[in-house]
Write a protein that holds these residues in place. Structure first.
Motif, short mmCIF file in Angstrom:
data_model
loop_
_atom_site.label_atom_id
_atom_site.label_comp_id
_atom_site.label_asym_id
_atom_site.label_seq_id
_atom_site.Cartn_x
_atom_site.Cartn_y
_atom_site.Cartn_z
N SER A 71 43.79 39.46 34.57
CA SER A 71 44.77 38.40 34.66
C SER A 71 45.34 38.33 36.08
CB SER A 71 45.91 38.64 33.67
OG SER A 71 47.01 37.78 33.95
N LEU A 72 45.36 37.14 36.67
CA LEU A 72 45.95 36.98 37.99
C LEU A 72 47.47 37.00 37.89
CD1 LEU A 72 43.63 34.17 39.40
CD2 LEU A 72 43.51 36.64 39.84
N GLU A 73 48.01 36.68 36.73
CA GLU A 73 49.46 36.64 36.54
C GLU A 73 50.06 38.04 36.37
OE1 GLU A 73 49.99 32.36 34.38
OE2 GLU A 73 49.16 33.99 33.18
N THR A 74 49.38 38.90 35.60
CA THR A 74 49.94 40.22 35.27
C THR A 74 49.20 41.38 35.92
OG1 THR A 74 48.55 40.54 33.32
CG2 THR A 74 50.64 39.34 33.01
N GLY A 75 47.96 41.15 36.37
CA GLY A 75 47.16 42.22 36.93
C GLY A 75 46.49 43.09 35.88
N LYS A 76 46.69 42.76 34.61
CA LYS A 76 46.14 43.57 33.52
C LYS A 76 44.73 43.12 33.13
CE LYS A 76 50.58 44.81 31.63
NZ LYS A 76 51.54 44.70 30.55
N ALA A 77 43.91 44.11 32.76
CA ALA A 77 42.58 43.81 32.23
C ALA A 77 42.75 43.11 30.90
CB ALA A 77 41.77 45.09 32.08
N LEU A 78 41.91 42.12 30.63
CA LEU A 78 42.01 41.34 29.41
C LEU A 78 40.94 41.75 28.41
CD1 LEU A 78 42.65 37.84 31.04
CD2 LEU A 78 44.34 39.44 30.12
N GLY A 79 41.09 41.34 27.16
CA GLY A 79 40.12 41.68 26.13
C GLY A 79 40.28 43.14 25.71
N ALA A 80 39.17 43.78 25.42
CA ALA A 80 39.19 45.16 24.95
C ALA A 80 39.34 46.16 26.10
CB ALA A 80 37.92 45.46 24.17
N ASP A 81 39.23 45.70 27.34
CA ASP A 81 39.31 46.60 28.49
C ASP A 81 40.76 46.98 28.77
OD1 ASP A 81 36.54 46.43 28.86
OD2 ASP A 81 36.76 44.57 29.98
#
Length: 109
Positions: A71-81
């Motif tokens: 995510s460009l907004e939060t920096g968090k990996a998305l989905g199952a990652d």
């Protein structure tokens, strides 16, 4: 907050990115299709791939190495990652882009 100029909006194509070298490491600055601008560390939380070379879709980028989506907004990996990268505040004044480098120092401490 001190804002450091890093170029203009036109330096980055829509759904593209550029890499900015800072004393705290490389920062990837992204422009979405609707001209939103985000800045995050230029390394994937998975294996350190160069996110600035990834594919931008919506407000996310897909790492070119192993297809992790961040995510460009939060920096968090998305989905199952799992994992995340630092996000850096960005300001736009007219065409000029600025980032808050001090945010990198405080997040690294």
């Amino acid at each position: 907050m001190t804002w450091t100029p890093i170029g203009s909006l036109s330096d980055i194509p829509p759904r593209g990115a550029r890499c900015v070298a800072t004393p705290q490491g490389k920062i990837a600055v992204f422009r979405t299709a609707d001209d939103q601008v985000y800045a995050i560390d230029d390394h994937c939380p998975h294996k350190g791939g160069p996110l600035s070379q990834g594919i931008v879709h919506g407000a996310a980028v897909t790492c070119p190495l192993h297809n992790w989506v961040v995510s460009l907004e939060t920096g968090k990996a998305l989905g199952a990652d799992e994992g995340s990268v630092r996000t850096i505040p960005v300001r736009i004044e007219g065409e000029q882009l600025f980032i808050a480098l001090e945010a990198l120092v405080s997040k690294a401490a």
